[in-house]
Design a protein around this motif. Structure first.
Motif, short mmCIF file in Angstrom:
data_model
loop_
_atom_site.label_atom_id
_atom_site.label_comp_id
_atom_site.label_asym_id
_atom_site.label_seq_id
_atom_site.Cartn_x
_atom_site.Cartn_y
_atom_site.Cartn_z
N THR A 20 48.34 70.53 -10.92
CA THR A 20 48.07 71.72 -9.99
C THR A 20 49.45 72.40 -9.41
O THR A 20 49.83 73.35 -9.36
CB THR A 20 47.34 71.31 -8.88
OG1 THR A 20 46.12 71.02 -9.36
CG2 THR A 20 47.19 72.63 -7.77
N GLU A 21 50.37 71.46 -9.01
CA GLU A 21 51.75 71.84 -8.40
C GLU A 21 52.45 72.38 -9.59
O GLU A 21 53.40 73.34 -9.49
CB GLU A 21 52.47 70.75 -7.70
CG GLU A 21 53.79 71.20 -7.09
CD GLU A 21 54.58 70.07 -6.19
OE1 GLU A 21 55.52 70.47 -5.79
OE2 GLU A 21 53.78 69.05 -5.89
N VAL A 22 52.43 71.72 -10.77
CA VAL A 22 53.48 72.09 -11.96
C VAL A 22 53.13 73.53 -12.33
O VAL A 22 53.69 74.36 -12.58
CB VAL A 22 53.22 71.07 -13.15
CG1 VAL A 22 53.82 71.75 -14.27
CG2 VAL A 22 53.94 69.98 -12.72
N LEU A 23 51.77 73.78 -12.61
CA LEU A 23 51.14 75.18 -12.90
C LEU A 23 51.46 76.05 -11.78
O LEU A 23 51.89 77.23 -12.28
CB LEU A 23 49.60 74.99 -13.17
CG LEU A 23 49.48 74.16 -14.29
CD1 LEU A 23 47.94 73.91 -14.48
CD2 LEU A 23 49.84 74.90 -15.80
N ASN A 24 51.33 75.93 -10.57
CA ASN A 24 51.93 76.73 -9.48
C ASN A 24 53.23 76.99 -9.43
O ASN A 24 53.51 78.30 -9.34
CB ASN A 24 51.21 76.25 -8.04
CG ASN A 24 49.80 76.42 -7.83
OD1 ASN A 24 49.15 76.76 -8.66
ND2 ASN A 24 49.30 75.49 -7.01
N GLY A 46 52.83 80.41 -10.81
CA GLY A 46 52.24 81.23 -9.55
C GLY A 46 50.84 81.62 -9.58
O GLY A 46 49.91 80.85 -10.05
N THR A 47 50.55 82.95 -9.36
CA THR A 47 49.02 83.65 -9.44
C THR A 47 48.94 84.05 -10.93
O THR A 47 47.74 84.53 -11.14
CB THR A 47 48.96 84.77 -8.39
OG1 THR A 47 49.96 85.73 -8.58
CG2 THR A 47 48.89 84.08 -7.11
N GLN A 96 52.04 81.54 -4.69
CA GLN A 96 52.71 83.09 -4.52
C GLN A 96 53.38 83.07 -6.21
O GLN A 96 53.10 82.14 -7.03
CB GLN A 96 54.20 83.00 -3.91
CG GLN A 96 53.67 82.88 -2.38
CD GLN A 96 52.72 83.96 -1.83
OE1 GLN A 96 53.21 85.20 -2.04
NE2 GLN A 96 51.56 83.47 -1.38
N PRO A 97 53.79 84.33 -6.34
CA PRO A 97 54.24 84.47 -8.04
C PRO A 97 55.34 83.29 -8.26
O PRO A 97 56.33 83.08 -7.38
CB PRO A 97 54.73 85.88 -7.87
CG PRO A 97 53.97 86.61 -6.94
CD PRO A 97 53.91 85.28 -5.75
N ALA A 98 55.45 82.92 -9.48
CA ALA A 98 56.30 82.00 -9.88
C ALA A 98 57.74 82.68 -9.85
O ALA A 98 58.13 83.64 -9.89
CB ALA A 98 55.99 81.54 -11.18
#
Length: 314
Positions: free
Chosen positions: A74-78, A82-83, A6-8
């Motif tokens: 991956t989790e950090v960037l998400n 987010g998207t 989802q969006p950050a």
């Protein structure tokens, strides 16, 4: 319902960033790795290379997986974006423009960083701390202008540990071939002694000049780290606001924890017990002519950092 990011939520940086500055081949990877074992700390390597070496070139994370496949990153960037993840090539180009050494005058003048770049970096470092559950994020990017860029963000708080090594030892190390499993040619970058000496002089003096008045500063010599690792690591941990106990070294032995480091010495890929030994191979491996040349080029700062102009061994 979808599992897509989802969006950050625009995480706000609260953790301290401990920036390990100086030139390469000075023990920065070892220092940062050992500190990463302290409660509340996370060592993430040279974050300035996340976009290029990590995401574009897909080099290895310290965990052994390519950075784009690493669950931590991956989790950090998400979490950070987010998207709406930034374009790696564009961000790398923007970072390069902002931190090239010819920008030193503008950084000395304390001009603010580009707004978009600042927003991206604040979100990134906040997400690193949140995902790691860390109070201190250790970034060993070394480059003096990148240190100034992080300090100019305002948040997170940045504390500097300046790592210095005898330039003749560094020159020998830079000229020597060293395997790097994730590099294109399988070797770490090599430099001639002239380039190594000039960068040693410029980077170290520039780092001090850029940091003057910006915040907490601690200088550490590689030679002191190799001689008394427990004492040096305790001092750096206190500087960062980390607990000094349990000790991060026992005698000459360190235990490097598993990590998620981006770039750095290949030793980051080999966690576990590590013996610290001072590397003085340059005393016999560096030709007398090369030694004199490096000494002449770096003479303006040798005594400043506690190194003799005439080396008789010790």
């Amino acid at each position: 319902m979808t599992d897509s990011p989802q969006p950050a939520q625009s995480p706000q940086p609260t953790a301290v960033t401990l920036y390990v500055g100086g030139t390469g081949r000075s023990g920065s990877t070892l220092l940062a790795g050992a500190l990463g074992g302290a409660p509340g700390a996370v060592d993430v390597g040279e974050v300035r290379f996340l976009w290029e070496r990590g995401l574009m070139e897909q080099r290895l994370c310290g965990c052994g997986q390519p950075v784009p496949q690493c669950p931590f990153w991956t989790e950090v960037l998400n979490r950070a974006f987010g998207t709406e993840r930034p374009d790696s090539a564009r961000l790398h180009a923007a970072l390069t423009r902002a931190t090239r050494l010819r920008r030193l005058p503008s950084w000395l003048a304390r001009r603010p960083p580009p707004v978009a770049l600042a927003r991206t970096l604040r979100s990134l470092y906040a997400a690193i701390a949140e995902v790691a559950g860390a109070d201190v994020v250790i970034d060993s990017s070394k480059l003096p202008t990148y240190a100034a860029l992080l300090a100019a963000l305002g948040r997170p708080e940045v504390r500097l540990v300046h790592v210095v090594r005898d330039p003749r030892a560094s020159a020998f190390s830079w000229a020597s071939a060293k395997a790097a499993p994730d590099a294109r040619e399988g070797l770490m970058e090599q430099r001639g002694v002239v380039k190594s000496a000039l960068l040693w002089l410029v980077w170290n003096l520039a780092l001090e000049a850029l940091w003057r008045g910006r915040g907490r500063y601690l200088r550490v010599r590689y030679e002191d780290l190799a001689a008394a690792p427990a004492d040096v690591l305790a001092a750096v941990a206190a500087h960062a606001g980390l607990p000094a106990k349990p000790p991060l070294a026992t005698g000459q032995r360190l235990t490097l924890p598993p990590n998620h480091t981006v770039a750095g010495n290949p030793s980051r890929l080999r966690p576990g017990p590590t013996w610290v030994r001072r590397d003085d191979r340059w005393l016999t491996g560096l030709a007398p002519k090369q030694r004199r040349l490096v000494t002449a080029l770096t003479a303006p700062a040798l005594r400043r950092y506690g190194y003799p102009v005439r080396w008789g061994g010790r």
